[in-house]
Design a protein around this motif. Structure first.
Motif, PDB file in Angstrom:
ATOM      1  N   HIS A  38     -35.328  -2.039  -6.956  1.00 13.79           N
ATOM      2  CA  HIS A  38     -35.387  -0.859  -7.622  1.00 13.79           C
ATOM      3  C   HIS A  38     -35.994  -0.289  -8.152  1.00 13.79           C
ATOM      4  O   HIS A  38     -36.811  -1.443  -8.829  1.00 13.79           O
ATOM      5  N   ASP A  39     -36.487   0.945  -7.969  1.00 10.35           N
ATOM      6  CA  ASP A  39     -37.228   1.938  -8.725  1.00 10.35           C
ATOM      7  C   ASP A  39     -36.090   2.392 -10.944  1.00 10.35           C
ATOM      8  O   ASP A  39     -35.059   2.091  -9.627  1.00 10.35           O
ATOM      9  N   TYR A  40     -37.023   2.347 -10.970  1.00  8.32           N
ATOM     10  CA  TYR A  40     -36.065   2.785 -12.257  1.00  8.32           C
ATOM     11  C   TYR A  40     -36.737   4.121 -12.295  1.00  8.32           C
ATOM     12  O   TYR A  40     -38.095   4.125 -13.166  1.00  8.32           O
ATOM     13  N   LEU A  41     -35.881   5.437 -12.674  1.00  6.58           N
ATOM     14  CA  LEU A  41     -36.327   6.582 -12.718  1.00  6.58           C
ATOM     15  C   LEU A  41     -35.902   7.645 -13.880  1.00  6.58           C
ATOM     16  O   LEU A  41     -34.909   7.197 -14.469  1.00  6.58           O
ATOM     17  N   LEU A  42     -36.671   8.440 -14.784  1.00  6.08           N
ATOM     18  CA  LEU A  42     -36.140   9.163 -16.023  1.00  6.08           C
ATOM     19  C   LEU A  42     -35.016   9.576 -15.668  1.00  6.08           C
ATOM     20  O   LEU A  42     -35.148  10.460 -14.810  1.00  6.08           O
ATOM     21  N   THR A  43     -34.107   9.683 -15.661  1.00  5.64           N
ATOM     22  CA  THR A  43     -33.134  10.953 -16.537  1.00  5.64           C
ATOM     23  C   THR A  43     -33.607  12.567 -16.563  1.00  5.64           C
ATOM     24  O   THR A  43     -34.341  12.027 -17.778  1.00  5.64           O
ATOM     25  N   GLU A  44     -32.520  13.091 -17.026  1.00  3.52           N
ATOM     26  CA  GLU A  44     -32.922  14.092 -17.772  1.00  3.52           C
ATOM     27  C   GLU A  44     -32.651  14.046 -19.159  1.00  3.52           C
ATOM     28  O   GLU A  44     -33.478  14.056 -20.369  1.00  3.52           O
ATOM     29  N   ARG A  45     -31.209  12.892 -19.617  1.00  2.75           N
ATOM     30  CA  ARG A  45     -31.366  12.486 -21.714  1.00  2.75           C
ATOM     31  C   ARG A  45     -32.754  11.867 -21.455  1.00  2.75           C
ATOM     32  O   ARG A  45     -33.281  12.042 -22.656  1.00  2.75           O
ATOM     33  N   GLY A  46     -33.585  10.562 -20.181  1.00  5.71           N
ATOM     34  CA  GLY A  46     -34.443  10.113 -20.316  1.00  5.71           C
ATOM     35  C   GLY A  46     -35.749  11.186 -20.992  1.00  5.71           C
ATOM     36  O   GLY A  46     -36.304  10.494 -21.678  1.00  5.71           O
ATOM     37  N   ARG A  47     -35.935  12.093 -20.357  1.00  7.26           N
ATOM     38  CA  ARG A  47     -36.620  13.425 -20.157  1.00  7.26           C
ATOM     39  C   ARG A  47     -36.963  13.674 -21.333  1.00  7.26           C
ATOM     40  O   ARG A  47     -37.800  13.829 -21.895  1.00  7.26           O
ATOM     41  N   ASP A  48     -35.931  13.686 -22.339  1.00 10.79           N
ATOM     42  CA  ASP A  48     -35.625  14.437 -23.444  1.00 10.79           C
ATOM     43  C   ASP A  48     -36.153  13.885 -24.292  1.00 10.79           C
ATOM     44  O   ASP A  48     -36.866  14.378 -25.520  1.00 10.79           O
ATOM     45  N   PHE A  49     -36.455  12.303 -24.293  1.00  6.03           N
ATOM     46  CA  PHE A  49     -37.113  11.407 -25.205  1.00  6.03           C
ATOM     47  C   PHE A  49     -38.194  11.988 -24.830  1.00  6.03           C
ATOM     48  O   PHE A  49     -39.296  11.230 -26.310  1.00  6.03           O
ATOM     49  N   ARG A  50     -39.312  12.746 -24.318  1.00  7.38           N
ATOM     50  CA  ARG A  50     -40.035  12.567 -24.268  1.00  7.38           C
ATOM     51  C   ARG A  50     -41.337  13.337 -25.766  1.00  7.38           C
ATOM     52  O   ARG A  50     -42.013  12.468 -26.340  1.00  7.38           O
ATOM     53  N   ILE A 107     -38.363   1.014 -26.489  1.00  7.75           N
ATOM     54  CA  ILE A 107     -39.160   2.711 -26.836  1.00  7.75           C
ATOM     55  C   ILE A 107     -40.601   2.623 -25.647  1.00  7.75           C
ATOM     56  O   ILE A 107     -40.801   3.409 -24.994  1.00  7.75           O
ATOM     57  N   LEU A 108     -40.664   1.001 -25.504  1.00  8.21           N
ATOM     58  CA  LEU A 108     -42.152   0.779 -24.881  1.00  8.21           C
ATOM     59  C   LEU A 108     -42.113   0.473 -23.118  1.00  8.21           C
ATOM     60  O   LEU A 108     -42.862   1.310 -22.298  1.00  8.21           O
ATOM     61  N   ILE A 109     -40.694   0.454 -22.800  1.00  7.50           N
ATOM     62  CA  ILE A 109     -40.692   0.636 -21.474  1.00  7.50           C
ATOM     63  C   ILE A 109     -39.954   1.799 -20.563  1.00  7.50           C
ATOM     64  O   ILE A 109     -40.897   2.574 -19.883  1.00  7.50           O
ATOM     65  N   LEU A 110     -39.598   2.989 -22.119  1.00  2.88           N
ATOM     66  CA  LEU A 110     -39.841   4.633 -22.200  1.00  2.88           C
ATOM     67  C   LEU A 110     -41.233   5.027 -22.123  1.00  2.88           C
ATOM     68  O   LEU A 110     -41.590   5.898 -20.956  1.00  2.88           O
ATOM     69  N   ARG A 111     -41.513   4.969 -22.647  1.00  2.00           N
ATOM     70  CA  ARG A 111     -43.532   5.004 -22.957  1.00  2.00           C
ATOM     71  C   ARG A 111     -43.959   5.427 -21.394  1.00  2.00           C
ATOM     72  O   ARG A 111     -44.891   6.168 -20.468  1.00  2.00           O
ATOM     73  N   ASP A 112     -43.837   3.997 -20.637  1.00  2.00           N
ATOM     74  CA  ASP A 112     -44.336   3.204 -19.235  1.00  2.00           C
ATOM     75  C   ASP A 112     -43.678   4.361 -18.247  1.00  2.00           C
ATOM     76  O   ASP A 112     -44.215   4.719 -17.176  1.00  2.00           O
ATOM     77  N   ALA A 113     -42.251   4.583 -18.679  1.00  2.00           N
ATOM     78  CA  ALA A 113     -41.410   5.068 -17.641  1.00  2.00           C
ATOM     79  C   ALA A 113     -42.316   6.631 -18.027  1.00  2.00           C
ATOM     80  O   ALA A 113     -42.592   7.640 -15.792  1.00  2.00           O
ATOM     81  N   PHE A 114     -42.845   7.372 -18.311  1.00  2.00           N
ATOM     82  CA  PHE A 114     -42.990   8.771 -18.399  1.00  2.00           C
ATOM     83  C   PHE A 114     -45.083   8.607 -18.079  1.00  2.00           C
ATOM     84  O   PHE A 114     -44.894   9.741 -17.640  1.00  2.00           O
ATOM     85  N   ALA A 115     -45.776   7.263 -17.870  1.00  2.00           N
ATOM     86  CA  ALA A 115     -46.265   7.183 -17.241  1.00  2.00           C
ATOM     87  C   ALA A 115     -46.445   7.075 -16.026  1.00  2.00           C
ATOM     88  O   ALA A 115     -47.783   7.258 -15.558  1.00  2.00           O
TER      89      ALA A 115
END
Length: 179
Positions: free
Chosen positions: A78-90, A26-34
């Motif tokens: 590598h870069d780690y980029l949010l997918t559509e599924r990942g962006r839905d987690f916002r 969850i914190l990785i996803l938070r940082d990806a949104f940042a």
């Protein structure tokens, strides 16, 4: 200790937790949104051990929340980029932010959500897209879906019979542990 796989459970909450239920994810996803995309950015932000970060990034890629894109051949990076599924987690992150500020920040909010144009503080709520009504009100309840098994039908039938005082005005919470 073997981690229980929740992905095989029929409960949508269990299946979601199987993908993102570990706090580092969850914190990785938070940082990806940042805007963070690189291994070292995540590591510096989180103070996480490299081997744990590698496992969590791989799990998020496998779950389809992040996409890995090569940006350097030598050495491979590598870069780690949010997918559509990942962006839905916002929406989930915003709900956690609001809930955390409301219940676990006695010193005050350290992070807030604002309206980008006006600068006004926002208070996110979950609403039904069709009616615009907040889903925590008495107009909504959780019922078995078309794919629900017998155990889910029994559990939800019990929860509908439970007194509303013990579950609040919205009825019982989301699907529980044994769907």
């Amino acid at each position: 200790m073997q981690h229980t796989r929740l992905a095989a459970m029929p409960c949508p909450i269990a299946r979601s937790l199987d993908r993102v239920g570990e706090w580092w994810s969850i914190l990785i996803l938070r940082d990806a949104f940042a805007g963070m995309t690189r291994f070292e950015q995540f590591r510096a932000s989180l103070g996480i051990a490299p081997n744990m970060l590698t496992r969590r990034l791989n799990a998020l890629v496998e779950a389809g929340l992040l996409e890995r894109r090569l940006y350097s051949d030598r050495p491979p990076r590598h870069d780690y980029l949010l997918t559509e599924r990942g962006r839905d987690f916002r929406q989930v992150l915003l709900a956690l932010l609001a809930w955390g500020n409301r219940h676990f920040a006695p010193e005050g909010a350290s992070v807030q959500l604002i309206h980008a144009e006006s600068g006004a503080l926002a208070d996110p709520v979950l609403v039904d897209r069709a009616t615009g009504l907040p889903v925590d009100g008495p107009a909504f309840r959780i019922v078995p879906g078309p794919a629900a098994g017998e155990a889910t039908h029994r559990r939800l039938a019990r929860s509908q019979a439970a007194p509303q005082a013990s579950t609040g005005p919205a009825g019982p919470g989301p699907e529980g542990s044994a769907a």
